[in-house]
Design an enzyme around this catalytic site. Structure first.
Site, PDB file in Angstrom:
ATOM      1  N   ASP A   1       2.159  -0.967  -1.837  1.00  0.00           N
ATOM      2  CA  ASP A   1       3.275  -0.877  -2.785  1.00  0.00           C
ATOM      3  C   ASP A   1       4.563  -0.417  -2.101  1.00  0.00           C
ATOM      4  O   ASP A   1       5.204   0.550  -2.529  1.00  0.00           O
ATOM      5  CB  ASP A   1       2.933   0.090  -3.926  1.00  0.00           C
ATOM      6  CG  ASP A   1       1.550  -0.126  -4.492  1.00  0.00           C
ATOM      7  OD1 ASP A   1       1.113  -1.287  -4.540  1.00  0.00           O
ATOM      8  OD2 ASP A   1       0.913   0.861  -4.902  1.00  0.00           O
TER       9      ASP A   1
ATOM     10  N   GLU B   1       2.135  -7.142 -12.620  1.00  0.00           N
ATOM     11  CA  GLU B   1       2.670  -5.840 -12.233  1.00  0.00           C
ATOM     12  C   GLU B   1       3.749  -6.032 -11.168  1.00  0.00           C
ATOM     13  O   GLU B   1       4.104  -7.141 -10.798  1.00  0.00           O
ATOM     14  CB  GLU B   1       1.554  -4.945 -11.677  1.00  0.00           C
ATOM     15  CG  GLU B   1       0.884  -5.488 -10.423  1.00  0.00           C
ATOM     16  CD  GLU B   1      -0.310  -4.661  -9.987  1.00  0.00           C
ATOM     17  OE1 GLU B   1      -0.678  -3.712 -10.711  1.00  0.00           O
ATOM     18  OE2 GLU B   1      -0.880  -4.957  -8.923  1.00  0.00           O
TER      19      GLU B   1
END
Length: 719
Positions: free
Chosen positions: A40, A207
């Site tokens: 991420d 997401e």
């Protein structure tokens, strides 16, 4: 004509060779960008310094320490563990982002799902912290913002032209109908308005939104699929306003796995612009792909806009993008591609899993420590310490600095570096055998001349951590390095087991009937097995054993030792009779179920379903029997774990093997229970053994015969 065709054909072939992507394990690859397991990524540039914020991966459901990577040139990175005043009970910082406010301060945002999926905010005078909570520690963006029940995770923040802060967030968006957003007041970070972008505008959005403005137009990049599997990809849509409406772009998905699988599951991106050029940062799985899909690594590649509305297909690479600024280490790494040998190296063999469809046959070779490639790793042949790695520099050279990138940047390693002219007589270069600071790289300075350098890893912060190194770099000159260093840790080092017989529960000589008092543990751990409920000593199918009714179990008065903590090798063995096999029945457990995240629990089970053989706290890494042992018969069940791979044996035969790492915390040892009453065992148990070490297949058979519950090993044609 033939000569012309031959020349043309040769040119085409040379062009194909030139363009061919190198193998992931080739020396000098630029991807992964940093050594270690991180996901991420959010990339920022403040002043002349790049800051890479990321989820710390490779530790029980991405629950590693919050940290940041810092670089002046985008190639040479230094890791720093940040101080963050987290709310009590939170153990992870997922998908961080950092924004510099109009007040000149820095704001750190991260998501967490332990009290509902919320986004928390922190403030500091430095992009490295220390970070103090804003909003009195309450979530800046709570779950349900933008759309009812929408999880607030994976947030990205941008400043809008009117001075507001626009936040974009969401995960499991396909189940909630869209992607969330909120507009915040830049003074107090309060939410002034919120909403969501529906799936019709962002098809397949799951997401990781990333809004990017280019030439007056907004591009919304996002990820779909399962980040733990190979179907994770990046899409984009565009709009004239940040709040839409968005139009799905061409070329989607623009980033996906490579055909050979060595670039697997790329996604959750951020973007940086330098001198009019754009670069995308994303994570992908390690090679070989570790079980659980959460040993991810950060990569960077070029991002191309075909026109004002279109992002071109991204070519994910192993080569990466190289320097974005002047090289901060303009000296030659003398260890690059140098000959190496080690005390041992691990060879991982595994059948196919959902993470590696073709199985694994991979050697963690010593030369991977000198190839300047953050995607390859030398790993010792077992978790036993000490372990050594020796590098031949080819000739005597001046040695001023050695930089070592261990497998886990956020855990400390204890070690020493020695040097030699002849590889026979050695002198000490640097002594870190009492080190308690983590870091990457670990930097050791001196001034000597030698041909050989040797590292000896003596201890690690956590039990069962292997001696493992991404890269070693040796320099004959000193150069400027960051002045920061991590704080010393009080915890550890981990205690290594010696394959001691800790638990030995043998009831063959005990009297049948109600258990009066307790049963002595004949193993080295000693202590007493005390009954909980009303377990009985009975004879089941001609075997004297402990009979459990689904409510009763045995509890050892001595807790499991630290030699079974974290990723420690172990062996557990038991004879068991299950009259009716249920979904999940626990036979033996020795660690805590509290805060049970992926791979943070281990227990021997005898049941059907995904954790029929071994429970690990997550369906992705639980282990089922290949063939569930038949009910109503005595069976010998055993699990043994070497720190890299788990092996399940039924009646002395290997039933399953599964590669994984564990992150457990030891607790009291239970026979017939896990701590969750629905998993209590119903049936009979005898011959329980627990060792703090790995056992070979031959040793498993020896244990089976030693604990055989019948007087005659050939009785009932058992063998």
């Amino acid at each position: 004509m033939r000569q012309i065709l031959s020349i043309v054909f040769s040119a085409i072939m040379l062009s194909c060779v030139y363009r061919q992507e190198p193998q992931y394990n080739a020396p000098g690859m630029g991807n992964p960008l940093v050594p270690g397991y991180f996901a991420d990524p959010t990339i920022k540039k403040f002043g002349d310094t790049y800051y890479l914020y990321a989820t710390t991966d490779g530790i029980k459901l991405a629950s590693g320490e919050p940290q940041v990577w810092i670089s002046k040139d985008f190639v040479n990175w230094y890791n720093y563990e940040m101080e963050i005043d987290l709310p009590s009970g939170l153990t992870n910082c997922w998908a961080p982002d950092v924004l510099k406010g109009k007040d000149g301060k820095y704001y750190y945002f991260m998501g967490n799902c332990q009290f509902g999926c919320n986004i928390y905010g922190y403030v500091s005078n430095s992009p490295m912290g220390p970070w103090k909570p804003v909003n009195d520690g309450k979530p800046v963006i709570p779950v349900g913002t933008g759309k009812e029940h929408l999880p607030a995770l994976d947030a990205q923040f941008v400043q809008t032209e009117d001075g507001k802060i626009s936040a974009w967030f969401g995960t499991w968006c396909t189940s909630f109908g869209g992607l969330g957003w909120a507009e915040l007041n830049s003074d107090d970070l309060s939410i002034e308005r919120d909403g969501y972008i529906p799936l019709e505008q962002l098809p397949d959005v799951f997401e990781a939104p990333y809004p990017l403005k280019r030439k007056g137009r907004w591009f919304m990049m996002y990820s779909s699929g399962d980040c733990r599997l190979s179907d994770y990809v990046v899409h984009y849509a565009w709009a004239d306003s940040i709040y839409g409406p968005y139009r799905y772009g061409e070329n989607n998905p623009i980033l996906s796995s490579s055909e050979d699988g060595t670039i697997d599951s790329p996604g959750h991106n951020s973007v940086i612009e330098e001198n009019g050029e754009y670069y995308i940062l994303y994570h992908r799985h390690d090679n070989p792909h570790s079980s659980g899909g959460e040993f991810r690594q950060v990569c960077a590649d070029r991002l191309i806009f075909s026109d004002a509305y279109t992002i071109g297909k991204i070519e994910p690479s192993h080569t990466g993008i190289d320097y974005l600024a002047e090289n901060s280490i303009p000296y030659k790494n003398r260890a690059f591609k140098a000959k190496t040998h080690a005390s041992s190296f691990y060879h991982l063999l595994s059948p196919p899993t959902r993470f590696e469809k073709n199985g694994v046959d991979h050697a963690y070779l010593p030369e991977y420590a000198t190839d300047d490639n953050n995607g390859t790793l030398w790993k010792s042949g077992s978790g036993a310490l000490p372990q050594t790695l020796t590098i031949d520099l080819g000739k005597t050279r001046r040695i001023r600095r050695i930089m070592t990138q261990f497998e886990y940047p956020t855990f400390y390693y204890q070690y020493k570096w020695e040097v030699s002219e002849d590889s026979i007589s050695w002198s000490l270069f640097s002594d870190k055998r009492s080190n308690r600071r983590s870091g990457s790289p670990m930097i050791d300075d001196g001034d000597t001349g030698a041909r050989y350098v040797r590292i000896t890893v003596t201890s690690t912060e956590k039990t069962g951590m292997y001696a493992a190194i991404w890269n070693v770099k040796v320099y004959d000159r000193l150069f400027e390095i960051p002045s920061f260093s991590n704080s010393e840790m009080a915890e550890g080092p981990g205690e290594m087991g010696e394959r001691r017989l800790l638990v030995d529960l043998d009831v063959r000589d005990l009297t049948v009937g109600k258990i009066n008092g307790s049963i002595s543990n004949q193993g080295e751990l000693e202590g007493e097995f005390t009954p909980v409920g009303e377990p009985l000593l009975t004879v089941t199918d001609n075997v004297r054993s402990i009979s459990l009714d689904g409510e009763s179990y045995l509890l050892l008065t001595k807790p499991a030792p630290k030699t079974l903590d974290w990723n420690a090798p172990f062996t557990v063995s038991v004879w068991v009779y299950n009259p009716e096999i249920e979904f999940g029945e626990c036979v033996v457990s020795w660690n805590s179920r509290r805060n049970m995240l992926q791979a943070s629990y281990a227990a021997l089970m005898y049941g059907t379903g995904p954790y029929g053989a071994v429970a690990h706290g997550d369906g992705y890494v639980d282990v089922a029997f290949n063939e569930v042992p038949e009910a109503g018969k005595w069976h010998h069940l055993a699990i043994t774990f070497d720190g890299m791979c788990e092996y399940i044996y039924v009646n002395g035969q290997l039933d399953r093997q599964f590669p994984l790492m564990l992150f457990v915390k030891t607790e009291q040892i239970k026979i017939g229970a896990s701590g969750e009453i629905s998993e209590n065992f119903t049936g009979s148990i005898t011959g329980v053994r627990l060792y703090d070490g790995f056992s070979t297949g031959q040793q498993i058979k020896e244990i089976m015969y030693e604990t055989y519950p019948y007087d005659d090993p050939y009785e009932n044609n058992q063998f």
